[in-house]
Design an enzyme around this catalytic site. Structure first.
Site, PDB file in Angstrom:
ATOM      1  N   TYR A 144      14.082  12.434  36.557  1.00 42.53           N
ATOM      2  CA  TYR A 144      14.327  13.963  36.160  1.00 42.53           C
ATOM      3  C   TYR A 144      14.959  13.926  34.906  1.00 42.53           C
ATOM      4  O   TYR A 144      15.704  14.872  34.579  1.00 42.53           O
ATOM      5  CB  TYR A 144      15.025  14.946  37.199  1.00 42.53           C
ATOM      6  CG  TYR A 144      14.337  14.622  38.549  1.00 42.53           C
ATOM      7  CD1 TYR A 144      13.102  15.112  38.945  1.00 42.53           C
ATOM      8  CD2 TYR A 144      15.213  14.481  39.790  1.00 42.53           C
ATOM      9  CE1 TYR A 144      12.517  15.091  39.824  1.00 42.53           C
ATOM     10  CE2 TYR A 144      14.697  14.583  40.843  1.00 42.53           C
ATOM     11  CZ  TYR A 144      13.246  14.741  41.079  1.00 42.53           C
ATOM     12  OH  TYR A 144      12.652  14.886  42.483  1.00 42.53           O
ATOM     13  N   LYS A 186      40.421  -0.973  46.429  1.00 42.15           N
ATOM     14  CA  LYS A 186      40.404   0.651  46.294  1.00 42.15           C
ATOM     15  C   LYS A 186      39.835   1.110  47.739  1.00 42.15           C
ATOM     16  O   LYS A 186      38.821   2.043  47.701  1.00 42.15           O
ATOM     17  CB  LYS A 186      39.688   1.142  45.186  1.00 42.15           C
ATOM     18  CG  LYS A 186      39.760   2.683  44.818  1.00 42.15           C
ATOM     19  CD  LYS A 186      41.263   3.048  44.521  1.00 42.15           C
ATOM     20  CE  LYS A 186      41.389   4.650  44.659  1.00 42.15           C
ATOM     21  NZ  LYS A 186      42.811   5.121  44.748  1.00 42.15           N
ATOM     22  N   ASP A 219      44.653   1.308  41.270  1.00 40.50           N
ATOM     23  CA  ASP A 219      45.348   2.466  40.348  1.00 40.50           C
ATOM     24  C   ASP A 219      47.041   2.037  40.388  1.00 40.50           C
ATOM     25  O   ASP A 219      47.610   2.230  39.458  1.00 40.50           O
ATOM     26  CB  ASP A 219      45.193   3.931  40.670  1.00 40.50           C
ATOM     27  CG  ASP A 219      44.782   4.007  42.289  1.00 40.50           C
ATOM     28  OD1 ASP A 219      45.064   3.020  43.093  1.00 40.50           O
ATOM     29  OD2 ASP A 219      44.933   5.363  42.577  1.00 40.50           O
ATOM     30  N   ASP A 243      37.785  -6.250  34.808  1.00 34.24           N
ATOM     31  CA  ASP A 243      37.424  -5.997  33.503  1.00 34.24           C
ATOM     32  C   ASP A 243      38.675  -5.265  32.778  1.00 34.24           C
ATOM     33  O   ASP A 243      39.373  -5.412  31.787  1.00 34.24           O
ATOM     34  CB  ASP A 243      36.195  -5.419  33.209  1.00 34.24           C
ATOM     35  CG  ASP A 243      35.648  -5.422  31.869  1.00 34.24           C
ATOM     36  OD1 ASP A 243      36.354  -5.915  30.772  1.00 34.24           O
ATOM     37  OD2 ASP A 243      34.545  -5.030  31.591  1.00 34.24           O
ATOM     38  N   ASP A 247      42.172  -6.193  30.397  1.00 35.00           N
ATOM     39  CA  ASP A 247      42.395  -5.502  28.972  1.00 35.00           C
ATOM     40  C   ASP A 247      43.694  -4.872  28.923  1.00 35.00           C
ATOM     41  O   ASP A 247      44.468  -5.107  28.093  1.00 35.00           O
ATOM     42  CB  ASP A 247      41.383  -4.433  28.744  1.00 35.00           C
ATOM     43  CG  ASP A 247      39.896  -5.069  27.993  1.00 35.00           C
ATOM     44  OD1 ASP A 247      39.830  -6.316  28.407  1.00 35.00           O
ATOM     45  OD2 ASP A 247      39.132  -4.350  27.575  1.00 35.00           O
TER      46      ASP A 247
END
Length: 352
Positions: A144, A186, A219, A243, A247
């Site tokens: 859609y 997580k 986190d 990833d 960083d």
């Protein structure tokens, strides 16, 4: 007897075209001191190739790369071409076609490079990122399109084989370092893939009784890497988590411009690929001020993977000495150009 290696060089986009020649200069210099010869095969693939041909590399690009001992990559990506064309047209197909399922990203305190956060002890950790599956799958789609009911679906794919091999690699690495492994998860919010990841990692760690392991929610782990980066030794993570965390850790250590990586095919059935973490940095491209340390360090990782540990160690010692002497680009508090850093590294290699 001279050890000769055929290396595919893809400078790619942006500052890749500046830091790759600087690193090649350093690699040639250290190779001369260790009876190593590099046959550099320069390939002008990247966004300019895409503009001219509608592809990031030729149709037979992977076949061309397969004939090399390693791939030395600069950077991929430009503002005017979507990443779905640049990254998925060059970098990711290479990683997957050659089963480069380990993405190895060392992070450590470098001489003269200030960290933006306080740390009582030096940072010395390695992030082992799963590099072929996980959140970066091609499974999904959009329906859609352009309507108010548009739907985008992206599936994560975790296989037992994929998780086992990255966990085993990370555990073996930790066993040869300080013996501490942290698994990023997580599983309190992602109810299928992350509990599966946790279970497989635990199963693998049963074979490594001397490795102290713990799992941390990603986190909380991100916050802890800022507050206490010196506590970590080896971190194993899924494609997306690895990833992001690498960083973050590179920036915590002083600059992502210094961060290297290796995309490894551990069995050696295919060429591995070595590249800095920093990306193409279009905002400073063409100015000659890009930090080449990440590319040079990636070259040292390539030397090590090719069986030249002594040459790799000498190159690392040389760029650390150059940094300690004050030869630094502006991202790490200096004024040196890309070429000046490379020249300083070569000088610190000593006589040939």
């Amino acid at each position: 007897m001279t050890a000769r290696h055929r290396i595919a060089v893809i400078a790619g986009d942006g500052i890749g075209q500046e830091v790759v020649p600087a690193a090649v200069r350093c690699l040639d210099a250290v190779a001369e001191r260790h009876d190593i010869a590099f046959d550099w095969h320069h390939l002008d693939w990247g966004s300019d190739h895409y503009r001219a041909h509608g592809r990031m590399m030729p149709v037979d690009g992977l076949d061309i790369l397969a004939g090399h001992d390693a791939i030395f990559l600069g950077a991929v990506g430009v503002p005017d071409i979507p990443d779905v064309h640049t990254l998925w047209g060059l970098l990711i197909p290479i990683r997957r076609a050659f089963a480069q399922y380990i993405n190895l990203r060392p992070v450590r305190t470098l001489p003269g490079v200030p960290s933006p956060v306080f740390s009582r002890d030096p940072i010395d950790l390695v992030i082992v990122r799963e590099n072929n599956e996980g959140e970066y799958s091609e499974v999904g789609g959009r329906v859609y399109q352009g309507s108010a009911d548009e739907i985008a679906i992206q599936e994560s794919v975790f296989t037992r084989r994929g998780v086992e091999r990255v966990a085993r690699y990370a555990a073996a690495l930790a066993a040869g370092r300080r013996g501490h492994l942290t698994s990023a998860t997580k599983s309190n919010g992602i109810v299928h893939t992350m509990p599966f990841w946790d279970e497989v990692v635990r199963d693998v760690l049963a074979d490594f009784p001397d490795v102290t392991a713990r799992q941390e929610l990603v986190d909380a782990l991100a916050a802890s890497l800022v507050l206490h980066p010196e506590r970590y030794d080896v971190i194993v993570a899924s494609n997306l988590f690895g990833d992001i965390l690498s960083d973050l850790a590179g920036a915590v250590a002083g600059s992502i411009g210094c961060a290297p990586s290796a995309n490894l095919n551990p069995p050696g059935e295919h060429p591995s690929m070595f590249e800095p973490v920093h990306g193409s940095a279009p905002d400073i491209a063409g100015q000659g001020i890009a930090n080449p340390i990440g590319q040079i360090w990636s070259g040292a990782m390539m030397l090590d993977a090719l069986g030249h540990a002594a040459a790799a160690a000498q190159l690392i010692t040389a760029f650390e000495a150059a940094l300690a002497s004050g030869t630094r680009t502006r991202d790490i508090g200096g004024t040196a150009t890309t070429a000046e850093v490379a020249a300083a590294v070569v000088a610190h290699l000593g006589p040939s």
